[in-house]
Motif scaffolding. Structure first.
Motif, PDB file in Angstrom:
ATOM      1  N   PRO A 116       0.816  -1.211   0.000  1.00  0.00           N
ATOM      2  CA  PRO A 116       0.000   0.000   0.000  1.00  0.00           C
ATOM      3  C   PRO A 116       0.854   1.267   0.000  1.00  0.00           C
ATOM      4  O   PRO A 116       0.338   2.351   0.222  1.00  0.00           O
ATOM      5  N   GLN A 166       3.108   0.497  -6.144  1.00  0.00           N
ATOM      6  CA  GLN A 166       1.982   0.587  -5.213  1.00  0.00           C
ATOM      7  C   GLN A 166       0.716   0.062  -5.891  1.00  0.00           C
ATOM      8  O   GLN A 166       0.337   0.515  -6.965  1.00  0.00           O
ATOM      9  N   ALA A 186       2.463   6.420   2.188  1.00  0.00           N
ATOM     10  CA  ALA A 186       1.059   6.103   1.959  1.00  0.00           C
ATOM     11  C   ALA A 186       0.456   7.130   1.006  1.00  0.00           C
ATOM     12  O   ALA A 186       0.904   8.275   0.924  1.00  0.00           O
ATOM     13  N   ALA A 187      -0.543   6.710   0.263  1.00  0.00           N
ATOM     14  CA  ALA A 187      -1.180   7.597  -0.711  1.00  0.00           C
ATOM     15  C   ALA A 187      -1.845   8.773  -0.011  1.00  0.00           C
ATOM     16  O   ALA A 187      -2.476   8.630   1.039  1.00  0.00           O
ATOM     17  N   ASP A 190      -7.077  10.344  -3.422  1.00  0.00           N
ATOM     18  CA  ASP A 190      -8.120   9.326  -3.504  1.00  0.00           C
ATOM     19  C   ASP A 190      -8.034   8.496  -4.782  1.00  0.00           C
ATOM     20  O   ASP A 190      -8.674   7.458  -4.892  1.00  0.00           O
ATOM     21  N   ASN A 210      -4.731  -4.071  -3.394  1.00  0.00           N
ATOM     22  CA  ASN A 210      -5.212  -2.865  -2.724  1.00  0.00           C
ATOM     23  C   ASN A 210      -4.054  -1.871  -2.569  1.00  0.00           C
ATOM     24  O   ASN A 210      -3.072  -2.169  -1.916  1.00  0.00           O
ATOM     25  N   TYR A 212      -4.061   0.849  -0.886  1.00  0.00           N
ATOM     26  CA  TYR A 212      -4.234   1.635   0.339  1.00  0.00           C
ATOM     27  C   TYR A 212      -4.038   0.762   1.575  1.00  0.00           C
ATOM     28  O   TYR A 212      -4.348  -0.438   1.545  1.00  0.00           O
ATOM     29  N   SER A 214      -5.811   0.390   4.011  1.00  0.00           N
ATOM     30  CA  SER A 214      -7.120   0.290   4.645  1.00  0.00           C
ATOM     31  C   SER A 214      -7.999  -0.605   3.785  1.00  0.00           C
ATOM     32  O   SER A 214      -7.685  -0.889   2.631  1.00  0.00           O
TER      33      SER A 214
END
Length: 228
Positions: A116, A166, A186-187, A190, A210, A212, A214
């Motif tokens: 991520p 990523q 981390a990104a 959005d 994924n 992210y 999360s």
């Protein structure tokens, strides 16, 4: 006369809304440690600590305009449970995602995983993960090459400077059935663009994950461009 004072860090644990030994807000020292063990924790005020750990199954949200300062933010996982980080604010410090990955076996056991984070080279990843399965310089860490229609393992020499994408999917295995640690950024947006291919040899398959740290609760939308 000189006096040496040794500071003993306090470990503050959070379990579904309850803090032990006490709520750290206002009393936390930057040398202390925080562990989010269960539940969903929202950070609404700036916070500085030594390490901030989110256990598998727990989650943390950093509100917009809020900064978490930590020497290391560690996101944990097991074979069936993962931690979650929703980053609306910012993080100052190193972010590590400890991603459970299956143990290599006689039948070629592998997991399909993704990072991520952005910015980590395979050389740095290889150095940080001595449990990454390997045969010589060839490692059990392989993206799916749609041109050849096959997984192609990375080499610690020729791929040392290759940046791990990523959200790109990789087939991977460990020597001990534990975690592989990804480190990076981390990104902060959005929307992330992940390239896909419809090469004939790959049967129009691309391996993605994924992007992210999360959970995603959605149905992805894929746009196709007609070619004549």
């Amino acid at each position: 006369v000189s006096v040496n004072i040794t500071y003993t860090p306090v470990v503050y644990t959070y379990n579904s809304g309850a803090w032990l030994p006490s709520n750290p807000v206002g009393v936390l020292d930057s040398r202390d440690q925080i562990e989010i063990q269960t539940g969903n924790f929202t950070l609404s005020n700036n916070l500085a600590c030594d390490t901030f750990t989110v256990s598998a199954g727990a989650s943390v949200t950093i509100d917009g305009g809020v900064t978490l300062t930590a020497n290391a933010l560690n996101l944990q996982s097991t074979s069936s449970s993962y931690s979650s980080l929703i980053l609306d604010g910012s993080i100052s410090g190193t972010i590590n995602y400890h991603r459970y990955t299956a143990q290599v076996g006689p039948i070629g056991t592998n997991d399909l995983i993704a990072t991520p984070f952005s910015g980590q080279t395979f050389g740095a990843f290889d150095t940080a993960n001595t449990n990454l399965a390997a045969s010589g310089s060839t490692h059990a860490f392989a993206p799916y090459n749609t041109v050849s229609g096959a997984y192609e393992n990375y080499d610690s020499v020729t791929n040392a400077a290759t940046v791990i994408g990523q959200g790109m999917g990789y087939r991977a295995a460990t020597t001990d059935g534990s975690t592989l640690m990804f480190t990076g950024l981390a990104a902060s947006t959005d929307i992330l663009n992940i390239p896909i291919s419809d090469a004939a040899a790959g049967n129009a398959w691309s391996l993605m994950g994924n992007p992210y740290p999360s959970y995603l609760d959605l149905i992805p939308t894929i746009e196709y461009t007609n070619r004549i």
